[in-house]
Write an enzyme that holds these catalytic residues in place. Structure first.
Site, PDB file in Angstrom:
ATOM      1  CD  GLU A   1      19.490   8.206 -55.685  1.00  0.00           C
ATOM      2  OE1 GLU A   1      19.728   7.165 -56.293  1.00  0.00           O
ATOM      3  OE2 GLU A   1      19.675   8.355 -54.465  1.00  0.00           O
TER       4      GLU A   1
ATOM      5  CG  HIS B   1      14.933   8.954 -55.421  1.00  0.00           C
ATOM      6  ND1 HIS B   1      15.284   7.631 -55.273  1.00  0.00           N
ATOM      7  CD2 HIS B   1      15.810   9.638 -54.665  1.00  0.00           C
ATOM      8  CE1 HIS B   1      16.316   7.521 -54.451  1.00  0.00           C
ATOM      9  NE2 HIS B   1      16.658   8.731 -54.075  1.00  0.00           N
TER      10      HIS B   1
HETATM   11 ZN   LIG Z   1      18.356   8.937 -53.090  1.00  0.00          ZN
END
Ligand SMILES: [Zn+2]
Length: 343
Positions: free
Chosen positions: A282, A6
């Site tokens: 992320e 991610h």
């Molecule tokens: Zn994201």
């Protein structure tokens, strides 16, 4: 190999985002969109070398499954035409990053969604990204209205044409909302986590995975509220006479590790089987600061994983094996990219 499933291109060259602003302004004024700006390979290299690549190296991860900036997808802006042009531009940039850094990034596309427009509309772009660019998945926005939830839930037949194509291509979707335009929701603080939680519940209360036994979803941000409230979800499933959640959803639904503190990660690992957890950070994303309590970046999630009581086999699943299984095209795509990479 440590695969971060991610990551978004949050550091894309400035003219790319500036074009989007112009494009939406032009749409509002009924003008044609301006020409797309030129972006050089050097500009792309600079944006990655000093951003995501630097952090990969500092933190000791190997590969990021990389997609356009999620909050920037803005499916509530413009119309189907603007969404299509924007998705094309964003996905093309991701492809260029993966071509310039074939050992470090594999692509995932955003879809040209618009509230109220059939997801059938997204099939051509998904197919293009997978077959021409070698992308291994897509980000699917369960709420293209940006916080008003105007489209049918994910279990509805409305979404089936897209699922059929995903299954055919063997690509999963990360269920990922974009920016909230409803002031009741903070984009990354509440809308994202609401989107994760709502997406899970929509899957749970439908027969989606009976219809599509090989469809796969990744619920990001640690699954929103789901692991924390696992007892509630199990209890609701029981009251609804649904099968146990391990059978009913966990063959198809996976959670990432974008949880920015150790106790949250401990809970995730305790509640959700290791085969359903995919490593992710992320970065560079929603939370970029340093935690004064630990002295490390909140989103340096590998540090938390290292402290969890996983067996060696489970840790390998979380870091690598699960990603290769959920993203069915990943291993072949990696082989291709590595073969093309400079030594
Ligand atoms: Zn994201």
């Amino acid at each position: 190999m440590i695969i971060d499933c991610h990551g978004h291109y949050t550091t894309s060259p400035r003219q790319h985002e500036a074009w989007r602003t112009d494009q939406i302004a032009a749409h509002g004024e009924g003008r044609a969109a301006p020409q797309r700006p030129a972006i050089t390979d050097d500009e792309i290299r600079a944006s990655i070398v000093n951003g995501q690549l630097k952090l990969q190296q500092e933190r000791g991860t190997d590969l990021t499954i990389f997609s356009p900036r999620a909050a920037g997808m803005g499916h509530h802006l413009g119309d189907a035409g603007t969404s299509e042009a924007w998705a094309t531009a964003c996905n093309e940039l991701i492809h260029r990053v993966c071509t310039l850094f074939p050992r470090n990034f594999v692509g995932v596309c955003m879809l040209p969604q618009s509230a109220g427009v059939s997801p059938r509309n997204c099939i051509a772009e998904l197919e293009r990204c997978v077959l021409q660019y070698g992308f291994v998945g897509c980000n699917l926005n369960p709420d293209p209205s940006g916080g008003f939830w105007k489209d049918p839930p994910l279990g509805d037949r409305y979404w089936y044409p897209l699922y059929e194509k995903m299954v055919e291509l063997d690509v999963p979707a990360m269920i990922h909302v974009s920016a909230a335009c409803n002031p009741a929701f903070h984009t990354t603080g509440s809308h994202y986590l609401n989107g994760d939680t709502a997406g899970f519940m929509q899957c749970m209360t439908s027969d989606l995975f009976k219809q599509f036994p090989t469809l796969k979803f990744i619920i990001p941000h640690g699954g929103g509220a789901v692991p924390y409230h696992w007892g509630r979800f199990r209890g609701i499933a029981q009251d609804m006479k649904l099968p146990p959640l391990t059978e009913h959803v966990l063959r198809n639904v996976f959670f990432d590790t974008c949880v920015y503190h150790l106790p949250g990660q401990e809970l995730l690992a305790k509640v959700i089987p290791a085969r359903n957890i995919l490593f992710a950070s992320e970065m560079l994303g929603a939370v970029r600061g340093i935690d004064p309590e630990s002295g490390h970046h909140f989103d340096d999630t590998k540090r938390y994983i290292e402290q969890l009581p996983f067996t060696a086999a489970d840790k390998t699943k979380v870091y690598e094996d699960n990603a290769r299984e959920v993203y069915g095209r990943l291993s072949a795509q990696l082989a291709k990219q590595f073969a093309a990479a400079p030594a």
